[in-house]
Motif scaffolding. Structure first.
Motif, mmCIF file in Angstrom:
data_model
loop_
_atom_site.group_PDB
_atom_site.id
_atom_site.type_symbol
_atom_site.label_atom_id
_atom_site.label_comp_id
_atom_site.label_asym_id
_atom_site.label_seq_id
_atom_site.Cartn_x
_atom_site.Cartn_y
_atom_site.Cartn_z
ATOM 1 N N MET A 1 0.822 -1.212 0.000
ATOM 2 C CA MET A 1 0.000 0.000 0.000
ATOM 3 C C MET A 1 0.859 1.266 0.000
ATOM 4 O O MET A 1 0.345 2.366 0.191
ATOM 5 N N GLU A 2 2.171 1.066 -0.201
ATOM 6 C CA GLU A 2 3.132 2.171 -0.169
ATOM 7 C C GLU A 2 2.702 3.274 -1.152
ATOM 8 O O GLU A 2 2.423 2.991 -2.318
ATOM 9 N N GLY A 3 2.620 4.508 -0.660
ATOM 10 C CA GLY A 3 2.310 5.646 -1.522
ATOM 11 C C GLY A 3 0.827 5.847 -1.784
ATOM 12 O O GLY A 3 0.423 6.864 -2.352
ATOM 13 N N LYS A 4 -0.012 4.932 -1.383
ATOM 14 C CA LYS A 4 -1.465 5.082 -1.599
ATOM 15 C C LYS A 4 -2.016 6.112 -0.612
ATOM 16 O O LYS A 4 -1.541 6.222 0.511
ATOM 17 N N VAL A 5 -3.037 6.841 -1.058
ATOM 18 C CA VAL A 5 -3.667 7.854 -0.206
ATOM 19 C C VAL A 5 -5.070 7.383 0.184
ATOM 20 O O VAL A 5 -5.868 7.025 -0.691
ATOM 21 N N ALA A 6 -5.335 7.379 1.482
ATOM 22 C CA ALA A 6 -6.625 6.880 1.977
ATOM 23 C C ALA A 6 -7.349 7.928 2.813
ATOM 24 O O ALA A 6 -6.720 8.682 3.552
ATOM 25 N N ILE A 7 -8.669 7.938 2.674
ATOM 26 C CA ILE A 7 -9.516 8.691 3.614
ATOM 27 C C ILE A 7 -10.310 7.656 4.396
ATOM 28 O O ILE A 7 -10.929 6.767 3.802
ATOM 29 N N VAL A 8 -10.284 7.771 5.720
ATOM 30 C CA VAL A 8 -11.110 6.897 6.561
ATOM 31 C C VAL A 8 -12.050 7.799 7.351
ATOM 32 O O VAL A 8 -11.591 8.665 8.109
ATOM 33 N N GLY A 16 -13.058 2.599 12.937
ATOM 34 C CA GLY A 16 -12.411 3.536 12.006
ATOM 35 C C GLY A 16 -10.971 3.824 12.400
ATOM 36 O O GLY A 16 -10.068 3.876 11.548
ATOM 37 N N ARG A 17 -10.765 3.999 13.696
ATOM 38 C CA ARG A 17 -9.411 4.251 14.214
ATOM 39 C C ARG A 17 -8.483 3.088 13.855
ATOM 40 O O ARG A 17 -7.372 3.286 13.358
ATOM 41 N N GLY A 36 -16.387 15.006 15.626
ATOM 42 C CA GLY A 36 -16.457 15.574 16.979
ATOM 43 C C GLY A 36 -15.115 15.938 17.572
ATOM 44 O O GLY A 36 -14.685 17.095 17.498
ATOM 45 N N SER A 37 -14.418 14.934 18.125
ATOM 46 C CA SER A 37 -13.236 15.214 18.942
ATOM 47 C C SER A 37 -11.944 15.322 18.134
ATOM 48 O O SER A 37 -11.382 14.330 17.687
ATOM 49 N N GLU A 38 -11.454 16.571 18.011
ATOM 50 C CA GLU A 38 -10.196 16.799 17.300
ATOM 51 C C GLU A 38 -9.035 16.166 18.075
ATOM 52 O O GLU A 38 -8.104 15.621 17.481
ATOM 53 N N THR A 39 -9.143 16.208 19.420
ATOM 54 C CA THR A 39 -8.068 15.654 20.251
ATOM 55 C C THR A 39 -7.863 14.176 19.942
ATOM 56 O O THR A 39 -6.735 13.713 19.763
ATOM 57 N N LYS A 40 -8.969 13.432 19.869
ATOM 58 C CA LYS A 40 -8.875 11.988 19.607
ATOM 59 C C LYS A 40 -8.329 11.721 18.205
ATOM 60 O O LYS A 40 -7.523 10.813 18.003
ATOM 61 N N ALA A 41 -8.772 12.519 17.236
ATOM 62 C CA ALA A 41 -8.273 12.354 15.864
ATOM 63 C C ALA A 41 -6.771 12.639 15.828
ATOM 64 O O ALA A 41 -5.998 11.919 15.183
ATOM 65 N N ASN A 42 -6.346 13.679 16.558
ATOM 66 C CA ASN A 42 -4.919 14.013 16.594
ATOM 67 C C ASN A 42 -4.088 12.926 17.258
ATOM 68 O O ASN A 42 -2.933 12.716 16.907
ATOM 69 N N GLU A 43 -4.705 12.225 18.223
ATOM 70 C CA GLU A 43 -3.999 11.100 18.860
ATOM 71 C C GLU A 43 -3.734 9.984 17.845
ATOM 72 O O GLU A 43 -2.676 9.359 17.849
ATOM 73 N N VAL A 44 -4.723 9.739 16.970
ATOM 74 C CA VAL A 44 -4.548 8.709 15.926
ATOM 75 C C VAL A 44 -3.431 9.140 14.971
ATOM 76 O O VAL A 44 -2.542 8.353 14.633
ATOM 77 N N VAL A 45 -3.473 10.416 14.583
ATOM 78 C CA VAL A 45 -2.433 10.953 13.690
ATOM 79 C C VAL A 45 -1.052 10.805 14.347
ATOM 80 O O VAL A 45 -0.100 10.325 13.723
ATOM 81 N N ALA A 46 -0.972 11.167 15.636
ATOM 82 C CA ALA A 46 0.320 11.115 16.349
ATOM 83 C C ALA A 46 0.844 9.682 16.374
ATOM 84 O O ALA A 46 2.051 9.449 16.182
ATOM 85 N N GLN A 47 -0.054 8.730 16.592
ATOM 86 C CA GLN A 47 0.369 7.322 16.654
ATOM 87 C C GLN A 47 0.917 6.860 15.294
ATOM 88 O O GLN A 47 1.901 6.130 15.223
ATOM 89 N N VAL A 58 -8.743 15.522 9.534
ATOM 90 C CA VAL A 58 -9.567 16.415 8.719
ATOM 91 C C VAL A 58 -11.012 16.354 9.212
ATOM 92 O O VAL A 58 -11.628 15.294 9.240
ATOM 93 N N GLN A 59 -11.508 17.545 9.616
ATOM 94 C CA GLN A 59 -12.848 17.611 10.186
ATOM 95 C C GLN A 59 -13.881 17.653 9.067
ATOM 96 O O GLN A 59 -13.707 18.373 8.091
ATOM 97 N N ALA A 60 -14.932 16.864 9.160
ATOM 98 C CA ALA A 60 -16.080 16.967 8.244
ATOM 99 C C ALA A 60 -17.199 16.086 8.756
ATOM 100 O O ALA A 60 -16.978 14.921 9.074
#
Ligand code: NAD
Length: 245
Positions: A1-8, A16-17, A36-47, A58-60
């Motif tokens: 999946m190297e280089g593939k771009v995904a939206i979840v 989803g996480r 809802g929670s930007e903090t939780k989304a940012n935790e996933v990004v950080a991990q 990305v909020q939507a």
């Protein structure tokens, strides 16, 4: 999946996480959608970043067409393409049919069905241009079997299965596959709300004699977006320990 771009979608917690983390582990760049929670989304990004991957939050609200279009634009501006969309965001507002409020019906249909339509529609153009796309919709086995107290949720999930087949037929000529996973009983915040009695009754109906976990779903999603599944489209895969056969 190297280089593939995904939206979840709905990727800040639960299934989803886990899908976001797993696709990132396999090399995909992941847009972690949240409502809802930007903090939780940012935790996933950080991990993801901590393990050497690429991601951003990305909020939507998936039920809002303008927000969904903005999300897709942001991903395209950042990474230039969209290979994978996982429509995972979902809610429940359970009630018996005779007591179900119109707001409960509308809220679930809007998020769980219209949301899948809006996100799929929004990625269709870039995927068609690329002549490549992998879309996976998170349905539910109750969309096949029905479930008392969940008329809104069941109607939405049955709708998702129908939408999956139609999108698969419309997009196949551009090398875009559209499949669904139908989870059974998966331990997340969504199912933690259920009483012990209900949980035990469910367990009796599962031949593999355990509840599922988010990893069980993430692995099947990863297969459906991999090259190994490139000859599969329009399918709904039950991931339910054998609950509905
Ligand atoms: P969850 O409640 O833990 O997570 C759902 C996520 O969707 C949350 O992050 C939430 O913020 C997000 N979300 C809700 N509304 C949104 C909106 N309008 N826009 C963007 N994001 C939104 O639930 P889960 O158990 O992880 O469920 C994930 C998916 O799996 C859902 O579609 C659900 O219907 C489906 N599912 C779950 C089970 C189960 O047993 N847990 C079974 C079958 C299907």
């Amino acid at each position: 999946m190297e280089g593939k771009v995904a939206i979840v979608t709905g990727a800040s917690r639960g299934i989803g996480r886990e899908i976001a983390l797993h696709l990132a582990r396999l090399g995909a760049k992941v847009a972690v959608n949240y409502a809802g929670s930007e903090t939780k989304a940012n935790e996933v990004v950080a991990q993801i970043v901590e393990h050497g991957g690429e991601a951003f939050a990305v909020q939507a609200d998936v039920a809002n067409s303008e927000a969904v279009e903005r999300m897709v634009k942001e991903v395209l501006e950042r990474w230039g393409r969209i290979d994978i969309l996982v429509n995972n965001a979902g809610i429940t507002r359970d009630n018996l049919l005779m007591r179900m409020k119109e707001e409960e019906w509308d809220a679930v249909i809007n998020t769980n069905l219209k949301g899948v339509f809006l996100c799929t529609k929004a990625v269709t153009r870039p995927m068609m241009k690329q002549r490549y796309g992998r879309i996976v919709n998170v349905a539910s086995i109750v969309g096949v079997s029905g479930n008392p107290g969940q008329a809104n949720y069941v109607a939405a999930k049955a709708g998702v299965i129908g939408l999956t087949k139609t999108a698969a037929k419309e997009l196949a000529s551009r090398n875009i596959t559209v499949n669904a996973v139908a989870p059974g009983f998966i331990t997340t915040d969504m199912t933690d709300q259920l009483s012990e009695d209900v949980r035990q009754a469910m367990l009796q109906q599962i031949p593999l004699a355990r509840f599922g976990n988010p990893q069980d779903i993430a692995h099947v999603v990863a297969f459906l977006v991999s090259d190994g599944a490139s000859y599969m489209t329009g399918q709904t895969i039950h991931v339910d320990g054998g609950m509905v056969m």
